[in-house]
Design a protein around this motif. Structure first.
Motif, PDB file in Angstrom:
ATOM      1  N   GLN A   1       7.660   2.989 -11.630  1.00 40.61           N
ATOM      2  CA  GLN A   1       8.039   3.381 -10.212  1.00 40.61           C
ATOM      3  C   GLN A   1       7.547   2.126  -9.078  1.00 40.61           C
ATOM      4  O   GLN A   1       8.496   1.850  -8.579  1.00 40.61           O
ATOM      5  N   LEU A   2       6.513   1.638  -9.533  1.00 42.69           N
ATOM      6  CA  LEU A   2       6.155   0.389  -8.735  1.00 42.69           C
ATOM      7  C   LEU A   2       7.015  -0.680  -8.964  1.00 42.69           C
ATOM      8  O   LEU A   2       7.377  -1.507  -8.136  1.00 42.69           O
ATOM      9  N   SER A   3       7.205  -0.981 -10.128  1.00 47.60           N
ATOM     10  CA  SER A   3       8.139  -2.156 -10.631  1.00 47.60           C
ATOM     11  C   SER A   3       9.506  -1.922 -10.179  1.00 47.60           C
ATOM     12  O   SER A   3      10.279  -2.911  -9.694  1.00 47.60           O
ATOM     13  N   ALA A   4      10.214  -0.662 -10.110  1.00 47.89           N
ATOM     14  CA  ALA A   4      11.137  -0.474  -9.310  1.00 47.89           C
ATOM     15  C   ALA A   4      11.382  -0.581  -8.008  1.00 47.89           C
ATOM     16  O   ALA A   4      12.353  -1.184  -7.522  1.00 47.89           O
ATOM     17  N   ILE A   5      10.279  -0.466  -7.226  1.00 46.71           N
ATOM     18  CA  ILE A   5      10.463  -0.803  -5.648  1.00 46.71           C
ATOM     19  C   ILE A   5      10.264  -2.141  -5.689  1.00 46.71           C
ATOM     20  O   ILE A   5      10.885  -2.588  -4.926  1.00 46.71           O
ATOM     21  N   SER A   6       9.520  -2.692  -6.548  1.00 44.74           N
ATOM     22  CA  SER A   6       9.504  -4.201  -6.259  1.00 44.74           C
ATOM     23  C   SER A   6      10.853  -4.891  -6.738  1.00 44.74           C
ATOM     24  O   SER A   6      11.350  -5.677  -5.970  1.00 44.74           O
ATOM     25  N   ASN A   7      11.487  -4.430  -7.574  1.00 41.19           N
ATOM     26  CA  ASN A   7      12.764  -5.202  -7.950  1.00 41.19           C
ATOM     27  C   ASN A   7      13.842  -4.661  -7.425  1.00 41.19           C
ATOM     28  O   ASN A   7      14.725  -5.866  -7.012  1.00 41.19           O
ATOM     29  N   PHE A   8      13.835  -3.584  -6.958  1.00 45.54           N
ATOM     30  CA  PHE A   8      15.085  -3.039  -6.346  1.00 45.54           C
ATOM     31  C   PHE A   8      15.234  -3.298  -4.801  1.00 45.54           C
ATOM     32  O   PHE A   8      16.097  -2.794  -4.020  1.00 45.54           O
TER      33      PHE A   8
ATOM     34  N   MET B   1       0.708  -1.285   0.093  1.00 43.30           N
ATOM     35  CA  MET B   1      -0.079  -0.057   0.006  1.00 43.30           C
ATOM     36  C   MET B   1       1.042   1.241  -0.028  1.00 43.30           C
ATOM     37  O   MET B   1       0.514   2.333  -0.672  1.00 43.30           O
ATOM     38  N   ILE B   2       1.969   1.327   0.765  1.00 44.00           N
ATOM     39  CA  ILE B   2       2.783   2.267   0.583  1.00 44.00           C
ATOM     40  C   ILE B   2       3.334   2.637  -0.701  1.00 44.00           C
ATOM     41  O   ILE B   2       3.477   3.743  -1.193  1.00 44.00           O
ATOM     42  N   ALA B   3       3.760   1.593  -1.377  1.00 44.39           N
ATOM     43  CA  ALA B   3       4.354   1.602  -2.728  1.00 44.39           C
ATOM     44  C   ALA B   3       3.241   2.102  -3.646  1.00 44.39           C
ATOM     45  O   ALA B   3       3.553   2.937  -4.420  1.00 44.39           O
ATOM     46  N   GLY B   4       2.165   1.433  -3.524  1.00 45.68           N
ATOM     47  CA  GLY B   4       0.891   1.748  -4.409  1.00 45.68           C
ATOM     48  C   GLY B   4       0.441   3.216  -4.319  1.00 45.68           C
ATOM     49  O   GLY B   4       0.259   3.967  -5.101  1.00 45.68           O
ATOM     50  N   ILE B   5       0.781   3.839  -2.924  1.00 40.96           N
ATOM     51  CA  ILE B   5       0.223   5.163  -2.964  1.00 40.96           C
ATOM     52  C   ILE B   5       1.396   6.137  -3.148  1.00 40.96           C
ATOM     53  O   ILE B   5       1.108   7.337  -3.877  1.00 40.96           O
TER      54      ILE B   5
END
Length: 261
Positions: free
Chosen positions: A174-181, A163-167
């Motif tokens: 940007q979401l993919s970067a948070i997930s991948n890195f 939820m933090i990433a989605g918000i």
């Protein structure tokens, strides 16, 4: 403003949001449930063929028995994160986040509805992988209560991070970067494939500061009865991490941070 037709908690609205989140991933179950299960099965098969009997015991159990809980919880936390993050990011990018913000739901009720979807998805994945590990590898679930506690708390923690990433994310890249890195490296480097006793002192200390490690370690204790740390310590750390993450999400939802134009 009209008359409030429900009590302190909008149970109907919260249940509706929770049901929507479950239906959302169940409608595309081949992508959200089946694909991760196949990936987990392939990982187990590859490790069995490539290493299998050649690898010595880890913490007193066969390597494949040690590995199965790590792959299970790694798949669970990735799915829990993806459920909430993709739901919020899709709503923001598609411009229909207003459909979630307009109903008479408080920040706590929104948080509960989204987390329910993450927890249900995580539990479904955990049950199916655990059944497969038992049938194919003979890996038991020795302490089901501990396993249920850590899978549930781990799904809640990752749902909150999602939820933090989605918000925060305004675009899918940007979401993919948070997930991948961030999410994937932390889940891989937290004892999924190894005992942290094999790490040098500095990396061991870093692992003990990582909530991902305690989630993985707790599920391993629940399944096969071995762990790098006390499950009670792990439970305390994961509960504390959940309190911090859910408090941040609640605050952002309450303020409408990066949600309201």
């Amino acid at each position: 403003m009209g008359v409030r037709r429900f009590g302190r908690v909008n149970w109907t609205g919260t249940r509706t949001l929770a049901a929507r989140e479950v239906r959302r991933f169940m409608n595309v179950w081949s992508q959200t449930i089946m694909a991760p299960l196949i990936n987990a099965g392939l990982l187990l098969m590859i490790f069995t063929i490539a290493i299998g009997p050649q690898r010595g015991d880890v913490m007193g159990v066969p390597f494949m028995t040690f590995l199965a809980p790590g792959i299970l919880i790694m798949t669970v936390i990735q799915n829990a994160f993806a459920n909430t993050s993709s739901s919020l990011a899709s709503a923001k990018v598609g411009g229909n986040i207003v459909d979630t913000l307009m109903p008479p739901l408080s920040a706590a009720e929104l948080l509960a509805g989204y987390l329910w979807g993450a927890v249900v998805r995580g539990l479904i994945v955990a049950v199916v992988i655990a059944a497969g590990a038992f049938l194919l590898l003979g890996v038991p679930v020795l302490h089901p209560a501990w396993m249920l506690a850590f899978v549930t708390l781990g799904s809640m923690f990752m749902g909150g991070l999602g939820m933090i990433a989605g918000i925060f994310a305004n675009k899918f890249d940007q979401l993919s970067a948070i997930s991948n890195f961030i999410v994937t490296p932390l889940s891989f480097l937290s004892g999924t494939f190894y005992s942290i006793d094999a790490l040098p002192g500095l990396l061991q200390a870093a692992s003990h500061a990582n909530p991902f490690f305690y989630i993985i370690d707790g599920v391993r204790h629940g399944m096969i009865g071995v762990s790098d740390s006390s499950p009670w310590l792990g439970l305390a750390v994961v509960v504390a991490a959940n309190v911090v993450v859910q408090a941040v999400v609640w605050r952002w939802l309450d303020r409408g941070y990066r949600l309201k134009a």
